[in-house]
Design a protein around this motif. Structure first.
Motif, short mmCIF file in Angstrom:
data_model
loop_
_atom_site.label_atom_id
_atom_site.label_comp_id
_atom_site.label_asym_id
_atom_site.label_seq_id
_atom_site.Cartn_x
_atom_site.Cartn_y
_atom_site.Cartn_z
N ARG A 15 36.64 31.85 41.64
CA ARG A 15 37.31 32.90 42.44
C ARG A 15 37.55 34.17 41.63
NH1 ARG A 15 41.89 29.70 45.79
NH2 ARG A 15 42.25 31.77 46.61
N THR A 16 37.16 34.13 40.35
CA THR A 16 37.34 35.33 39.52
C THR A 16 36.18 36.30 39.74
OG1 THR A 16 38.38 33.96 37.84
CG2 THR A 16 37.66 36.14 37.13
N GLU A 17 36.54 37.52 40.14
CA GLU A 17 35.50 38.55 40.31
C GLU A 17 35.34 39.28 38.99
OE1 GLU A 17 37.40 40.54 43.85
OE2 GLU A 17 35.29 40.77 44.36
N ALA A 18 34.38 38.83 38.17
CA ALA A 18 34.20 39.45 36.84
C ALA A 18 33.54 40.82 36.96
CB ALA A 18 33.39 38.53 35.95
N LEU A 19 32.58 40.98 37.89
CA LEU A 19 31.95 42.28 38.14
C LEU A 19 32.04 42.57 39.62
CD1 LEU A 19 28.69 41.90 35.96
CD2 LEU A 19 30.86 42.96 35.29
N PRO A 37 39.15 47.12 28.28
CA PRO A 37 40.07 46.16 27.67
C PRO A 37 39.55 44.72 27.80
CG PRO A 37 40.89 46.87 29.81
CD PRO A 37 39.64 47.64 29.56
N ASN A 38 40.23 43.78 27.19
CA ASN A 38 39.85 42.36 27.29
C ASN A 38 39.72 41.98 28.75
OD1 ASN A 38 42.04 41.67 24.59
ND2 ASN A 38 39.84 41.58 24.52
N GLY A 39 38.62 41.30 29.06
CA GLY A 39 38.46 40.78 30.43
C GLY A 39 37.93 41.80 31.43
N GLY A 41 34.94 42.88 31.77
CA GLY A 41 33.63 42.48 32.29
C GLY A 41 32.46 42.91 31.42
N LYS A 42 32.74 43.39 30.21
CA LYS A 42 31.68 43.93 29.34
C LYS A 42 30.65 42.84 28.98
CE LYS A 42 34.69 45.14 26.16
NZ LYS A 42 35.93 44.64 26.78
N THR A 43 31.16 41.69 28.53
CA THR A 43 30.23 40.62 28.12
C THR A 43 29.45 40.09 29.32
OG1 THR A 43 31.64 40.00 26.28
CG2 THR A 43 30.14 38.30 27.07
N THR A 44 30.12 39.96 30.45
CA THR A 44 29.44 39.47 31.66
C THR A 44 28.31 40.43 32.03
OG1 THR A 44 31.52 38.51 32.40
CG2 THR A 44 29.81 38.77 34.06
N LEU A 45 28.58 41.73 31.96
CA LEU A 45 27.55 42.73 32.28
C LEU A 45 26.37 42.61 31.31
CD1 LEU A 45 26.47 45.21 33.75
CD2 LEU A 45 27.98 46.64 32.36
N1 LIG Z 1 32.27 31.38 31.88
C1 LIG Z 1 33.32 31.89 32.53
N2 LIG Z 1 33.98 31.15 33.45
C2 LIG Z 1 35.02 31.65 34.14
N3 LIG Z 1 35.50 32.91 33.99
C3 LIG Z 1 34.87 33.69 33.09
C4 LIG Z 1 33.76 33.22 32.31
N4 LIG Z 1 33.37 34.23 31.50
C5 LIG Z 1 34.19 35.27 31.74
N5 LIG Z 1 35.09 34.95 32.70
C6 LIG Z 1 36.12 35.85 33.27
O1 LIG Z 1 35.47 37.03 33.72
C7 LIG Z 1 36.24 38.19 33.41
C8 LIG Z 1 35.41 39.14 32.54
O2 LIG Z 1 35.22 38.54 31.27
P1 LIG Z 1 34.30 39.19 30.13
O3 LIG Z 1 34.18 38.22 29.01
O4 LIG Z 1 33.04 39.69 30.74
O5 LIG Z 1 35.20 40.45 29.68
P2 LIG Z 1 35.07 41.39 28.39
O6 LIG Z 1 35.27 42.79 28.88
O7 LIG Z 1 33.80 41.11 27.66
O8 LIG Z 1 36.32 40.94 27.53
P3 LIG Z 1 36.52 40.91 25.91
O9 LIG Z 1 36.71 42.33 25.49
O10 LIG Z 1 37.76 40.12 25.76
O11 LIG Z 1 35.32 40.27 25.31
C9 LIG Z 1 37.51 37.67 32.75
O12 LIG Z 1 38.49 37.54 33.75
C10 LIG Z 1 37.11 36.32 32.20
O13 LIG Z 1 38.20 35.45 32.12
#
Ligand SMILES: Nc1ncnc2c1ncn2[C@@H]1O[C@H](COP(=O)(O)OP(=O)(O)OP(=O)(O)O)[C@@H](O)[C@H]1O
Length: 282
Positions: A15-19, A37-39, A41-45
């Motif tokens: 249910r988490t909308e990462a992007l 900031p943390n979370g 969505g940078k890594t997801t992108l």
């Molecule tokens: N494998 C996963 N399963 C569930 N939720 C995830 C998963 N990976 C990331 N998320 C969630 O998706 C959102 C985006 O996370 P992401 O790691 O992309 O952020 P980020 O900007 O890279 O953060 P950081 O700067 O801390 O690395 C967050 O709410 C995170 O908890």
């Protein structure tokens, strides 16, 4: 040519909308920063761009290729440095770099491995097993492994975490040199001073791009500090960045003879971003 094109990209983890609908266009040879900031969505992108995860919706093209359907073709042309180094701990630094390079190239590999060891300042520890290296050194091995096959597009997820300031400066020189030679570099960072060094910056918050512009432009369109000295006392206010904002802020003073000095200085990128985050969060 556009090296990276993203349209309406979404990613749900349960249910988490990462992007939440990302649009981006990164021209070839650009040093493109992702700041958030943390979370955010940078890594997801980045993972969606390198084909390491399946998006929930939208489209992604890197060098005109679909990272999932044309993964093999794309892998030859991109380099990816993940946030946590994914290395073989029992192999040496040199062994790791040669292993990753060997997956993409054979001709001239030995020479190229020595070159990237030099670039990342690892020559002195090249034969030590990776598990004996410090965190910062492992990051350098990971960067060298991403670079070894001279990719056209380089994805770097917080590459300078744990790297000392001297080497950080050298890394940025290297990124700049690579882009001047035509490589596209997409880099995620938390650090404002690094963000200022990018050609273009996308600011991510809660899975959305809330600004996308050259960092100087972000600062110019951001707020400014107005300081007015009147009868020996300095008043300071934070105002908007347009000429109209400045006129409005000066109106109460009416340029009385008692006004001795007026100065305006742009807010820092950090202040601009914090105020953008606050606006979006409200
Ligand atoms: N494998 C996963 N399963 C569930 N939720 C995830 C998963 N990976 C990331 N998320 C969630 O998706 C959102 C985006 O996370 P992401 O790691 O992309 O952020 P980020 O900007 O890279 O953060 P950081 O700067 O801390 O690395 C967050 O709410 C995170 O908890």
């Amino acid at each position: 040519m556009t090296a990276i094109e993203v349209q309406g990209l979404t990613k749900l983890y349960g249910r988490t909308e990462a992007l939440r609908g990302i649009d981006l266009a990164v021209p070839e040879g650009c040093l493109f920063g992702l700041l958030g900031p943390n979370g955010a969505g940078k890594t997801t992108l980045i993972k969606a761009l390198v084909g390491a995860l399946r998006p929930s919706g939208g489209s992604v093209r890197v060098l005109g290729l679909d990272p999932l359907r044309q993964r093999r073709q794309l892998r030859q042309q991109i380099g990816y440095m993940p946030q946590s180094p994914a290395l073989y701990e029992d192999l040496s630094a040199r062994g790791n770099i040669a292993f990753f390079g060997g997956a993409h190239m054979s001709h001239g590999l030995d020479k190229r491995v020595e070159e990237v060891l030099e670039l990342t300042d690892l020559t002195g520890r090249a034969d030590d097993p990776v598990h004996t290296l410090s965190g910062g050194m492992k990051n350098r091995v990971s960067l060298a492994a991403a670079l070894v096959h001279s990719p056209r597009v380089l994805f770097l997820d917080e590459p300078t975490a744990g790297v000392d300031p001297h080497l950080r400066a050298r890394f940025w020189e290297l990124f700049r040199r690579l882009t001047s030679e035509g490589t596209t570099v997409l880099i995620s960072t938390h650090l404002m001073d690094e963000a200022m060094l990018c050609d273009r910056l996308a600011i991510l918050l809660q899975g959305k791009v809330i600004a996308d512009a050259p960092p100087r432009q972000l600062v110019e369109h951001g707020r400014a500090h107005l300081r007015v000295r009147e009868q020996g006392r300095t008043h300071e206010v934070l105002i908007g960045g347009t000429p109209e904002d400045l006129a409005e802020a000066l109106r109460p003073y009416g340029l009385r003879p008692s006004v001795e000095a007026v100065s305006v200085s742009p807010a820092s990128l950090e202040e601009v971003i914090l105020s953008l985050w606050q606006e979006v969060a409200q």
